[in-house]
Design a protein around this motif. Structure first.
Motif, short mmCIF file in Angstrom:
data_model
loop_
_atom_site.label_atom_id
_atom_site.label_comp_id
_atom_site.label_asym_id
_atom_site.label_seq_id
_atom_site.Cartn_x
_atom_site.Cartn_y
_atom_site.Cartn_z
N LEU A 67 -0.65 42.88 11.73
CA LEU A 67 -0.77 41.44 11.90
C LEU A 67 -2.16 41.00 11.45
CD1 LEU A 67 0.85 40.97 15.44
CD2 LEU A 67 1.95 40.73 13.20
N LEU A 68 -2.29 39.72 11.15
CA LEU A 68 -3.56 39.15 10.70
C LEU A 68 -4.19 40.01 9.60
CD1 LEU A 68 -5.05 38.24 14.20
CD2 LEU A 68 -3.65 36.81 12.70
N PRO A 69 -3.49 40.18 8.48
CA PRO A 69 -3.99 41.07 7.43
C PRO A 69 -5.05 40.42 6.54
CG PRO A 69 -1.90 40.13 6.76
CD PRO A 69 -2.18 39.59 8.14
N TYR A 70 -6.15 40.01 7.17
CA TYR A 70 -7.25 39.37 6.46
C TYR A 70 -8.47 40.29 6.47
CZ TYR A 70 -4.40 35.36 8.01
OH TYR A 70 -3.36 34.50 8.29
N PRO A 71 -9.21 40.36 5.38
CA PRO A 71 -10.42 41.18 5.36
C PRO A 71 -11.44 40.77 6.42
CG PRO A 71 -9.81 40.51 3.13
CD PRO A 71 -8.93 39.74 4.06
N VAL A 130 8.65 34.32 9.94
CA VAL A 130 8.30 35.11 8.76
C VAL A 130 6.82 34.90 8.47
CG1 VAL A 130 8.80 35.55 6.33
CG2 VAL A 130 10.64 34.82 7.87
N GLY A 131 6.05 35.97 8.60
CA GLY A 131 4.61 35.90 8.36
C GLY A 131 3.81 36.14 9.61
N GLY A 132 3.00 37.20 9.61
CA GLY A 132 2.19 37.56 10.78
C GLY A 132 0.75 37.17 10.64
N GLY A 133 0.49 36.07 9.89
CA GLY A 133 -0.86 35.55 9.79
C GLY A 133 -1.19 34.65 10.97
N ALA A 134 -2.22 33.82 10.81
CA ALA A 134 -2.70 32.99 11.90
C ALA A 134 -1.62 32.06 12.44
CB ALA A 134 -3.91 32.17 11.44
#
Length: 464
Positions: free
Chosen positions: A205-209, A176-180
């Motif tokens: 994925l990686l939803p970072y600015p 759960v969670g498609g970050g780093a």
């Protein structure tokens, strides 16, 4: 006992700050929870053990390409116990070396929870003693965040602190969670033969600015190609079962898995350490407010690392710790600048970024140019069988100042450093375009991206 500097937390930031302060002639002491937690989350439960496992996953991917080099493998056996033993041995070795080195230097480590009792006093709960100091540096790190009704139990539901207790590879896993963290573990477990479902509530994925959408698209395609079931704009509704977990997802499906891994971020460890007692201010999310020198609202108390902002990276903590110590000693030319902190993600690709993305430079109104070079045409990448990815360089059109660099592909995290020092020194793109790098090398792609900007574009790759 009195010291020039007491550091609460001997993790990445605290430890690096302590060594730097010792170099500068300060009498230093650490306060750390226990001998087993020296090194902090990065060493014991984060970047070091995960990179060990990620390297194993990378080797498995390389082995699968062995026939291209005339290397044929007849059968392959995976041993999770051997993997865990090797991983834990590296972690233990680094941790013990940390402690031995501190002892050799004469830096004292007090074990127990460090609590502020005054602007110059730290109480060590485990040893029931007070330590006096001219300066205090808070480096207490972070802990796993929770998510709604999904409660980690270390048996079937794991957070990223608990996952190291998993003794065998599960057959099926929901991340759960498609970050780093999520994309790293998705790659690791998939390469070790686990059927992985990866869900992310956002549309990429990686939803970072700070990460370009192009990097997210590349990674999603690669993970899917490797067999990861990637589901975007999806979240967990509920789950039930014991031996087999039946998980209802927002896309209307039910997936059956052996375990769930929560990779949904971390929260700062700023509760219960006496901040309110001495007047150290926090923001609404619990992060300690610091200025450009990492100084808190109490002038002789500083903070570094995960407790200062949402950018929770070990090297950011190390950097801030040294900025803080430098300011304690009267220096004012070293200032905290998160724009120069590299962000590197280790998954099916290495993804590295520093500075601004194209979306960000547009929002800030820059007139800019972009140089993009694909690794497809890089001879070294072709030789190594890793010719996927790109170097993307963003430059101010008027001044030649490098505003950002984004690399996806082989050794991206190492390559990025060739650009960071130019950005920090204010050296423009002309110098990079006229540099000489060895051939064949991956680094040549960085020069070529600079030439794309400075001398004119010849690449067929255009921004989508």
């Amino acid at each position: 006992m009195e010291f020039d500097l007491v550091i609460v937390g001997a993790g990445s930031g605290g430890y690096e700050a302590g060594l730097y302060a010792h170099r500068r002639g300060m009498k230093v002491a650490f306060v750390e929870l226990s001998p087993e937690t020296v090194g902090g989350s990065c060493l014991n439960r984060g970047c070091i053990p995960s990179k060990y496992m990620r390297h194993g996953a990378y080797l498995l991917e390389k082995i699968n390409k062995g026939d291209n080099y005339g290397i044929l493998f007849d059968g392959l056996k995976l041993d999770p116990q051997k993997l865990a033993e090797g991983r834990d041995r590296v972690v233990s070795t680094i941790r013990e070396n940390f402690k031995k080195f501190a002892e050799k230097l004469g830096i004292k480590i007090f074990y127990g929870r460090g609590i502020l009792k005054g602007p110059n006093t730290v109480y060590v709960e485990g040893e029931d003693r007070e330590i006096k100091a001219k300066f205090i540096l808070l480096a207490t790190g972070s802990s796993c965040a929770s998510l709604g009704n999904i409660k980690p139990d270390g048996k079937r539901i794991f957070n990223t602190d608990q996952i190291w207790g998993l003794k065998n590879f599960p057959k099926r896993m929901l991340i759960v969670g498609g970050g780093a963290v999520g994309v790293e573990f998705a790659y690791i477990y998939r390469m070790y033969g686990v059927d992985v479902v990866l869900v992310e509530i956002m549309n990429r994925l990686l939803p970072y600015p700070s990460i370009p959408e192009e990097s997210s698209r590349y990674l999603a395609r690669k993970l899917k190609k490797l067999g990861v079931d990637v589901r975007l704009k999806t979240y967990v509704l509920n789950y039930s079962g014991e031996d087999v977990l039946k998980v209802a997802l927002s896309d209307g499906s039910i997936v059956e898995v052996d375990c769930i891994l929560l990779g949904v971020g971390r929260k700062p460890n700023t509760e219960g350490i006496g901040l309110e007692k001495v007047g150290v201010e926090k923001d609404e999310k619990g992060f300690i407010k610091v200025n450009e020198y990492c100084q808190t609202s109490v002038k002789n108390i500083y903070a570094c690392g995960d407790i200062t902002s949402t950018l929770m990276l070990a090297h950011k903590a190390m950097y801030e710790g040294k900025v803080a110590v430098s300011h304690m000693l009267g220096d004012s030319d070293w200032k905290r600048d998160e724009n120069l902190i590299p962000k590197v993600i280790y998954s099916a690709y290495e993804i590295a970024s520093v500075g601004l993305t194209e979306d960000q430079v547009e929002e800030e109104g820059y007139d800019y140019k972009v140089g993009v070079v694909s690794f497809m045409s890089n001879p070294k990448a072709m030789d190594d069988g890793e010719d996927e990815g790109f170097v993307r360089l963003i430059v101010d059109n008027h001044t030649g100042k490098i505003l950002g660099c984004h690399i996806l592909g082989p050794q991206a995290g190492e390559l990025l450093h060739q650009v960071i020092h130019l950005m920090k020194a204010g050296i423009g793109v002309k110098s990079l375009a006229n540099a000489v790098f060895s051939h064949p090398s991956l680094s040549e792609s960085i020069i070529q991206s600079a030439m794309e900007v400075y001398y004119g574009s010849m690449t067929w790759i255009k921004r989508s």
